[in-house]
Design a protein around this motif. Structure first.
Motif, PDB file in Angstrom:
ATOM      1  N   GLU A  25       0.628  -1.228   0.021  1.00 58.77           N
ATOM      2  CA  GLU A  25      -0.044  -0.030  -0.121  1.00 58.77           C
ATOM      3  C   GLU A  25       0.828   1.073   0.015  1.00 58.77           C
ATOM      4  OE1 GLU A  25      -4.065  -1.212   2.195  1.00 58.77           O
ATOM      5  OE2 GLU A  25      -2.181  -1.434   3.291  1.00 58.77           O
ATOM      6  N   LEU A  26       2.096   1.243   0.853  1.00 57.76           N
ATOM      7  CA  LEU A  26       2.975   2.253   0.717  1.00 57.76           C
ATOM      8  C   LEU A  26       3.336   2.512  -0.631  1.00 57.76           C
ATOM      9  CD1 LEU A  26       4.577   4.399   2.148  1.00 57.76           C
ATOM     10  CD2 LEU A  26       6.131   2.699   2.765  1.00 57.76           C
ATOM     11  N   TYR A  28       2.012   1.864  -3.470  1.00 60.33           N
ATOM     12  CA  TYR A  28       1.036   2.307  -4.242  1.00 60.33           C
ATOM     13  C   TYR A  28       0.774   3.858  -4.056  1.00 60.33           C
ATOM     14  CZ  TYR A  28      -0.492  -2.243  -5.196  1.00 60.33           C
ATOM     15  OH  TYR A  28      -0.550  -3.717  -5.591  1.00 60.33           O
ATOM     16  N   THR A  46      -6.424  12.970  -1.088  1.00 58.45           N
ATOM     17  CA  THR A  46      -7.056  12.065  -1.626  1.00 58.45           C
ATOM     18  C   THR A  46      -6.128  10.779  -2.018  1.00 58.45           C
ATOM     19  OG1 THR A  46      -8.773  13.350  -2.516  1.00 58.45           O
ATOM     20  CG2 THR A  46      -8.925  11.120  -3.386  1.00 58.45           C
ATOM     21  N   ALA A  47      -4.920  11.004  -2.633  1.00 60.71           N
ATOM     22  CA  ALA A  47      -4.033  10.332  -3.132  1.00 60.71           C
ATOM     23  C   ALA A  47      -3.493   9.347  -1.630  1.00 60.71           C
ATOM     24  CB  ALA A  47      -2.726  10.941  -3.791  1.00 60.71           C
ATOM     25  N   ALA A  50      -6.874   7.298  -0.196  1.00 61.29           N
ATOM     26  CA  ALA A  50      -7.607   6.355  -1.091  1.00 61.29           C
ATOM     27  C   ALA A  50      -6.502   4.973  -1.029  1.00 61.29           C
ATOM     28  CB  ALA A  50      -7.734   6.585  -2.384  1.00 61.29           C
ATOM     29  N   THR A  51      -5.357   5.394  -0.968  1.00 60.18           N
ATOM     30  CA  THR A  51      -4.148   3.961  -1.027  1.00 60.18           C
ATOM     31  C   THR A  51      -4.258   3.527   0.442  1.00 60.18           C
ATOM     32  OG1 THR A  51      -2.580   5.754  -0.981  1.00 60.18           O
ATOM     33  CG2 THR A  51      -3.113   4.814  -3.051  1.00 60.18           C
ATOM     34  N   VAL A  53      -5.873   3.883   3.476  1.00 63.63           N
ATOM     35  CA  VAL A  53      -6.800   3.661   4.391  1.00 63.63           C
ATOM     36  C   VAL A  53      -7.909   2.738   3.678  1.00 63.63           C
ATOM     37  CG1 VAL A  53      -8.634   4.380   5.876  1.00 63.63           C
ATOM     38  CG2 VAL A  53      -6.603   5.870   5.621  1.00 63.63           C
ATOM     39  N   LYS A  54      -8.193   1.789   4.273  1.00 69.26           N
ATOM     40  CA  LYS A  54      -9.544   0.985   3.518  1.00 69.26           C
ATOM     41  C   LYS A  54     -10.692   0.709   4.771  1.00 69.26           C
ATOM     42  CE  LYS A  54      -6.686   0.810   0.638  1.00 69.26           C
ATOM     43  NZ  LYS A  54      -5.624  -0.076   0.112  1.00 69.26           N
ATOM     44  N   ASP A  55     -10.586   1.839   5.532  1.00 68.45           N
ATOM     45  CA  ASP A  55     -11.878   1.500   6.547  1.00 68.45           C
ATOM     46  C   ASP A  55     -12.419   2.796   6.973  1.00 68.45           C
ATOM     47  OD1 ASP A  55     -13.624   0.837   8.404  1.00 68.45           O
ATOM     48  OD2 ASP A  55     -12.587  -0.777   9.174  1.00 68.45           O
ATOM     49  N   VAL A  56     -13.623   2.995   6.962  1.00 65.81           N
ATOM     50  CA  VAL A  56     -13.916   4.465   7.135  1.00 65.81           C
ATOM     51  C   VAL A  56     -13.617   4.883   8.706  1.00 65.81           C
ATOM     52  CG1 VAL A  56     -16.429   4.155   7.543  1.00 65.81           C
ATOM     53  CG2 VAL A  56     -15.605   6.554   6.679  1.00 65.81           C
TER      54      VAL A  56
END
Lengths: 383, 328
Positions: A25-26, A28, A46-47, A50-51, A53-56
């Motif tokens: 992820e880092l 990406y 956002t960049a 979005a890359t 954090v995968k959980d609100v």
């Protein structure tokens, strides 16, 4: 500090705060950063978001970290410097592009090194940082094994970030249990009907679906002073459980019991305990009375319990020598599917002094001693 | 040293991404994102800069987008609008509990195969010949995932409500999203000519696996701000009077703040605006609201509760503050 290092230390901070960021992820994230215009803060943010954090539910933590590191976006000169360096390496890489693989690896090294000189200088700092980060996650592990009673406020704050993970463990356990044995017996009529389409060969066996009922969770949290460290966690846990189950009803009690389901939906996790005390009727004269609370829970909400319900009770069963009214718990057990008791005291202190846990444990499917977060999480894997 | 930045993984990026970067200046990047925003608007989806950025990143990095958010907030609409904006075919896989590979990937058409065998029985062909005939593409039922892979042009693959599927299906999906190729034992391997744009939506009723999340870009859609919602309504129901639209937005936004069983979604506020248009209401008054409340509220308790607390003021309808509960 160059921007790349800044992003890296930002990610370290996220990891320390409990958001798992994988090396992938880092990578990406760096890639995405090359693709957006950093001078627009929305784009830069956002960049990263979005890359990484995968959980609100991590958004609040992410925002806190973001503000610490990049308030107002990256500095004016940094973008140009980073881009220039990357572009130089890219240009070199493409000269040897004939062999695709070789070119690619150059690109990688180019980005990785981003000026070998700088690397050398920062070597020491980097190692220190790495030690720091691993130290932090070790500390968190140790904290999880530390008795609730001995936690400082700061330590408690650190651990509260883990609550969603613990809640998830409980949720996945219950979901798995539900998933087992999905199919019921053979549905002969349907199977035969479908076999006609294939000239009488039963190609598909059709089974009757089992009627599966989703669990309704009733969580009862003791919020009295004797378990106040623990109650922070039990409330936090119930708060997180809301995310995994459609129906969670939560109750808090000291010597009165009150429903706090809608309260938990409205407030932020930091204010849990205070708000519960301010806006729910849980205190009468302030001495914990399990017997009375269980009895009034049975009276007021007994009709809403069903064989789909799970009753989770968080508390130490220290009853101030009041009557235990364990018959109320027995009656509750008759109405619900399972009753589990989570006691923050180690097993050797059970039944000492005014603790009446045995009287209650007799009417529970299981009672667990959870004196620290790890034990609590383990208890969930055993139900 | 490279370990420090964990960037050995950087090696595996498609070179085209970097090449594109060097050609475009900084300004052009922003322009590109704005362009996506405008294209999406033309396709009927109002998106802000952040959403457009994620879409742009997904396109450039060729990665799936994981969209989460409350029901009815427009998760599916993102993919639909994107396929319209790009003029690509939309292939939709609607997930449900118990979905399995035959439903999602491919299945042999047994019935047709049986028919074929029976039909050619009289000429007693060789076994191998029959096999060759019945295991050909003619007897293959391509389900959405296989269709996305074998599509002649780039496709938009929408995997809807992935949180409903089982863990083992999710693992299968993961493999597919990584490789975009699938092997049919009887026919051989299919590989996607061009990697489809993948959108995955989830209502977060359960936690997805870390592996899946790691591979995706994340986009969380929340209920929109009042001005955005007004723009959405203007786009979807252009004929409704602006004054009524304003009132609809103001009231819906207030209702969402309450703790209802099901708060009204964007889809429902659009429906409500449409209903008001077809009823030819010039104004949103209390009576109109009572007649049409069932369009935005889907539970009787919610309707009862709102009915009691809606009042009519100079600014249009508003919600009276509810009496505070509990003991203080």
């Amino acid at each position: 500090m160059s921007l790349q290092e800044k992003v890296y230390s930002f990610v370290q901070d996220l990891r320390a705060a409990g958001i798992a960021v994988s090396p992938d992820e880092l990578g990406y994230c760096y890639q995405a950063l090359l693709l957006v215009d950093w001078t627009v803060e929305d784009g830069f943010y956002t960049a990263l978001f979005a890359t990484l954090v995968k959980d609100v539910s991590h958004a609040v933590l992410f925002d806190q970290c973001y503000h610490r590191h990049f308030r107002g976006g990256p500095g004016p000169g940094e973008e140009d410097a980073f881009r220039r360096q990357v572009a130089e390496h890219l240009a070199q890489a493409w000269q040897g592009e004939g062999a695709g693989g070789a070119g690619r690896s150059c690109v990688g090294e180019g980005e990785a090194g981003q000026g070998e000189g700088a690397e050398g200088r920062n070597e020491k700092a980097g190692e220190r940082e790495r030690d720091d980060a691993s130290g932090r996650s070790d500390r968190l592990k140790n904290l999880a094994a530390k008795d609730f009673r001995y936690l400082s406020v700061a330590e408690m704050k650190a651990l509260e970030n883990l609550m969603p993970l613990v809640a998830r463990r409980l949720a996945s356990r219950m979901i798995k249990k539900r998933k087992k044995n999905r199919h019921g017996g053979l549905d002969f009529r349907q199977t035969f009907r479908h076999s006609l389409a294939a000239g009488g060969a039963p190609l598909e066996l059709i089974t009757r679906p089992k009627i599966r009922q989703k669990p309704i969770i009733f969580a009862l949290c003791d919020v009295s002073a004797s378990v106040w460290e623990f109650s922070n966690f039990s409330l936090g846990l119930v708060y997180s459980l809301e995310r995994f189950f459609r129906e969670v009803r939560s109750f808090a009690f000291v010597d009165e019991i009150d429903e706090i389901t809608s309260l938990l939906r409205r407030i932020r996790p930091e204010q849990l305990r205070r708000t519960v005390f301010n806006s729910a009727r849980v205190v009468n004269d302030g001495r914990t009375d399990y017997g009375h609370c269980l009895k009034s829970f049975l009276q007021r909400y007994g009709a809403e319990l069903s064989p789909r319900s799970y009753l989770l009770i968080f508390g130490d069963a220290r009853n101030n020598w009041y009557s235990s009214e364990s018959r109320a718990l027995a009656a509750l057990k008759g109405k619900v599917k399972r009753v589990y008791w989570f006691n923050p005291e180690p097993q050797d202190r059970w039944d000492s002094g005014d603790s009446v846990i045995s009287a209650y444990a007799a009417h529970c499917d299981r009672a667990f001693a959870c004196s620290n977060l790890r034990a609590l999480a383990d208890a969930f894997t055993r139900i | 040293m490279p370990e420090k930045y964990n960037n050995t993984r950087l090696l595996s990026y498609p070179l085209s991404v970097h090449r594109e970067f060097s050609k475009t200046g900084v300004v052009e990047l922003t322009e590109k994102i704005k362009q996506i925003r405008d294209e999406m608007l033309e396709a009927g989806f109002v998106c802000d800069y952040r959403i457009a950025t994620v879409l742009y990143l997904a396109e450039a990095m060729q990665k799936p987008v994981l969209i989460e958010g409350p029901a009815g907030v427009g998760k599916t609409a993102v993919a639909q609008a994107f396929s319209r904006a790009r003029g690509l075919e939309l292939i939709r896989l609607q997930c449900y509990e118990g979905i399995d590979e035959p439903r999602a990937l491919y299945e042999w058409n047994y019935k047709k195969q049986l028919l074929h065998i029976q039909a050619c029985a009289y000429r007693q062909p060789e076994l191998r010949e029959i096999e060759r005939e019945i295991f050909s593409e003619e007897y293959l039922l391509a389900r959405p995932l296989l269709r996305a892979i074998t599509a002649p042009a780039r496709a938009v693959l929408l995997i809807d409500e992935i949180d409903k599927v089982d863990f083992d299906f999710e693992a299968m999906l993961l493999e597919l999203l990584a490789e975009f190729q699938v092997t049919l034992p009887e026919l051989g391997t299919f590989k996607a000519r061009e990697i489809p744009h993948v959108f995955i939506t989830s209502n977060a009723t359960r936690e997805l696996s870390e592996a899946l999340k790691r591979r995706c870009l994340y986009l969380h859609l929340a209920f929109p701000a009042p001005d955005v919602e007004a723009r959405i309504l203007a786009l979807q129901v252009p004929d409704l009077a602006a004054a009524v639209r304003e009132k609809v937005v103001r009231l819906v936004q207030q209702i969402r703040k309450l703790d209802l069983k099901k708060p009204p979604s964007i889809a429902e506020s659009i429906d409500w605006a449409r209903a008001l248009f077809w009823l030819a209401r010039e104004d949103l008054d209390l009576e109109t609201f009572r007649e049409t409340a069932s369009v935005i509220l889907k539970y009787q308790e919610d309707i009862e509760r709102i009915r009691q607390s809606v009042g009519s003021g100079e600014e249009g309808l508003y919600l009276k503050p509810e009496p505070k509960q509990g003991w203080r």
